[in-house]
Design an enzyme around this catalytic site. Structure first.
Site, mmCIF file in Angstrom:
data_model
loop_
_atom_site.group_PDB
_atom_site.id
_atom_site.type_symbol
_atom_site.label_atom_id
_atom_site.label_comp_id
_atom_site.label_asym_id
_atom_site.label_seq_id
_atom_site.Cartn_x
_atom_site.Cartn_y
_atom_site.Cartn_z
ATOM 1 N N SER A 208 0.832 -1.206 0.000
ATOM 2 C CA SER A 208 0.000 0.000 0.000
ATOM 3 C C SER A 208 0.862 1.250 0.000
ATOM 4 O O SER A 208 1.969 1.259 0.549
ATOM 5 C CB SER A 208 -0.851 -0.036 1.270
ATOM 6 O OG SER A 208 -1.468 1.202 1.494
ATOM 7 N N TYR B 246 -2.089 -0.997 10.887
ATOM 8 C CA TYR B 246 -2.287 -1.528 9.535
ATOM 9 C C TYR B 246 -1.087 -1.197 8.645
ATOM 10 O O TYR B 246 -0.511 -2.063 7.980
ATOM 11 C CB TYR B 246 -3.574 -0.959 8.910
ATOM 12 C CG TYR B 246 -3.653 -1.210 7.421
ATOM 13 C CD1 TYR B 246 -3.933 -2.483 6.932
ATOM 14 C CD2 TYR B 246 -3.385 -0.196 6.496
ATOM 15 C CE1 TYR B 246 -3.970 -2.741 5.566
ATOM 16 C CE2 TYR B 246 -3.421 -0.434 5.132
ATOM 17 C CZ TYR B 246 -3.715 -1.703 4.671
ATOM 18 O OH TYR B 246 -3.735 -1.946 3.317
ATOM 19 N N LYS C 119 2.050 -3.627 6.707
ATOM 20 C CA LYS C 119 2.523 -3.629 5.307
ATOM 21 C C LYS C 119 4.038 -3.437 5.257
ATOM 22 O O LYS C 119 4.736 -4.081 4.473
ATOM 23 C CB LYS C 119 1.803 -2.541 4.494
ATOM 24 C CG LYS C 119 0.309 -2.800 4.293
ATOM 25 C CD LYS C 119 0.034 -4.081 3.519
ATOM 26 C CE LYS C 119 -1.436 -4.400 3.390
ATOM 27 N NZ LYS C 119 -1.732 -5.742 2.902
ATOM 28 N N TYR D 248 -0.400 -0.241 -3.788
ATOM 29 C CA TYR D 248 -1.590 0.373 -4.381
ATOM 30 C C TYR D 248 -1.783 1.766 -3.810
ATOM 31 O O TYR D 248 -1.631 1.966 -2.608
ATOM 32 C CB TYR D 248 -2.864 -0.408 -4.060
ATOM 33 C CG TYR D 248 -2.819 -1.904 -4.201
ATOM 34 C CD1 TYR D 248 -1.970 -2.546 -5.108
ATOM 35 C CD2 TYR D 248 -3.681 -2.693 -3.435
ATOM 36 C CE1 TYR D 248 -1.974 -3.925 -5.215
ATOM 37 C CE2 TYR D 248 -3.686 -4.071 -3.557
ATOM 38 C CZ TYR D 248 -2.821 -4.688 -4.438
ATOM 39 O OH TYR D 248 -2.830 -6.047 -4.531
ATOM 40 N N PHE D 249 -2.209 2.678 -4.658
ATOM 41 C CA PHE D 249 -2.629 3.984 -4.161
ATOM 42 C C PHE D 249 -4.124 3.870 -3.788
ATOM 43 O O PHE D 249 -4.447 3.060 -2.938
ATOM 44 C CB PHE D 249 -2.212 5.089 -5.148
ATOM 45 C CG PHE D 249 -0.746 5.413 -4.924
ATOM 46 C CD1 PHE D 249 0.245 4.461 -5.155
ATOM 47 C CD2 PHE D 249 -0.352 6.613 -4.371
ATOM 48 C CE1 PHE D 249 1.587 4.700 -4.841
ATOM 49 C CE2 PHE D 249 0.981 6.881 -4.063
ATOM 50 C CZ PHE D 249 1.941 5.919 -4.298
#
Ligand code: NAD
Ligand code: WQD
Length: 355
Positions: A143, A168, A172, A196-197
């Site tokens: 992310s 969270y 990542k 991911y954006f």
């Protein structure tokens, strides 16, 4: 039988790729379900592994309708290694795409242990089994949250990472580190870390999309639910940021473009003898919250009641991707605009409201 224009399974690619099997953990979720379609479109055989902790049977119905058949599916918690091992034994996959994780930033601050357990343990179980079954290719869902508020924009993969601002986000960062260390120790393991954006939108059929439980945190589901009358109004979290219209800027990417990047990542991994590379996946441009709302209203000719509220704690002011690495190495680029994403998101919401 009615023709389904969105089904584009290419027969020749089946032959070329000799039916490579890909375990898709979290494949019944938002991004996973779109990726399952994209895999089939490119001649891969997806096998979904999901515990349905954040997904809904409606997604399976939608997938079946889009594909014309039900994809292989195991209801399995990836942190349960013994059960997951049975899936590996039964399927003998060639590669894994690991989506399975909890993803709500706010919830992770309330239930950090649950997040660490699920997000880190599931990756460790997958990795151990990959090693045991000699599976060498892994695509991992990371992310843009790993960057925090970057000092320079657009943010490049080499940009220095800030300490995570949520459990969270930290999961990542830790998972990326685990994969970096694991590939260093075992160079036959090849990994693509996909950052991911802001994924938005839905499959153009309107048959699958994002299914947030309860009140959505993310902008686009909140907009569509407000437009559908489920929520009274959208609160814009702050309009006093140092951006042209005062609202925060993000890089919104259509979920089908994102899904396609996973196929490109698998193709790229196939060409490597060793690899552990991070890739930004975004449009490469930012849009403000206000621009997103205005575009939604314009392209769908549907009003959205809006109110300006205070800033949301922990929000970064602006972030968008330098996605040139994915473009040059993966031969990937986005094909769908913000307008198209918001049209598809609305189509999905309307279909949900009817169903
Ligand atoms: P999602 O919640 O829709 O999908 C995740 C799926 O994984 C769900 O179907 C859930 O039931 C399943 N799952 C969770 N824990 C599991 C476990 N232990 N075993 C088996 N299945 C499990 O989320 P999504 O938006 O599709 O996100 C997919 C991945 O992408 C996640 O890793 C998420 O962190 C990452 N990501 C998402 C976004 C986003 O904005 N949606 C942005 C960046 C990264
Ligand atoms: C976008 C903008 C809000 C809702 C999150 C995660 C990140 C990643 C992507 C997983 C912000 C504003 C929102 C609302 C608003 N996910 N907003 N009113 O915060 O960029 O990122 O999803 O990895 O980790 O943090 O996305 O959609 O929540 O917010 O004004 O009701 O919309 O303040 O500026 P975000 P988002």
């Amino acid at each position: 039988m009615t023709k389904k224009p969105w089904v584009k399974v290419r027969a020749h690619s089946f032959i070329l790729r000799s039916m490579k099997k890909v375990l898709v953990t979290g494949g019944a979720g938002y991004i996973g379900s779109h990726t399952v379609i994209e895999l089939l479109n490119h001649g891969y055989i997806p096998v979904i592994v999901d515990d349905f902790s954040n997904s809904d049977k409606r997604v399976l119905k939608g997938l079946e309708e889009i594909l014309g058949f039900a994809p292989s599916l195991y209801r399995c918690d990836c942190t349960d290694k013994a059960v997951l091992k049975k899936v590996f034994e039964a399927e003998m996959p060639d590669a894994v795409i690991h989506f399975a994780a909890f993803k709500a930033v706010g919830e992770s601050t309330e239930q950090p242990v649950r997040y660490y357990r699920n997000n880190i343990d599931s990756l460790l179980c997958v990795l151990e089994l990959m090693q045991e079954f000699n599976v060498c290719e892994l695509v991992f869902s990371s992310s843009c949250t790993v960057y925090g508020q970057p000092e320079t924009l657009p943010v490049h993969e080499k940009c220095e990472q800030k300490p995570a601002t949520s459990p969270y986000g930290y999961t990542k960062q830790v998972c990326e580190r685990i994969l970096t260390d694991a590939t260093t120790a075992n160079p036959t393991l090849r990994c693509a870390l996909l950052r991911y954006f802001n994924p938005i939108g839905a499959h153009p059929s309107g048959l699958i999309g994002e299914l947030p439980y309860g009140v959505p945190n993310n902008l686009v589901p909140y907009i569509t639910q407000t437009a559908a009358g489920i929520r009274e109004k959208l609160i814009i979290h702050g309009n006093d940021y140092a951006t042209p219209d005062g609202t925060c800027i993000r890089d919104y990417i259509h979920v089908c473009d994102l899904a396609n990047a996973h196929v490109k990542a698998l193709e790229w991994l196939d060409t490597k003898v060793s690899a552990c590379e991070a890739f930004n996946l975004g449009q490469g441009m930012g849009n403000s919250v206000k621009e997103v709302v205005d575009t939604f209203v314009r392209v769908n000719a549907t009003p959205v009641k809006v109110e300006i509220g205070p800033r949301r704690a922990g929000d970064v002011e602006q972030v968008w991707a330098d996605a040139s690495k994915a473009s040059s190495l993966l031969q990937w680029k986005t094909e769908r605009s913000l307008a198209e994403s918001l049209k598809d998101a609305w189509k999905w919401q309307k279909q949900l409201s009817i169903g």
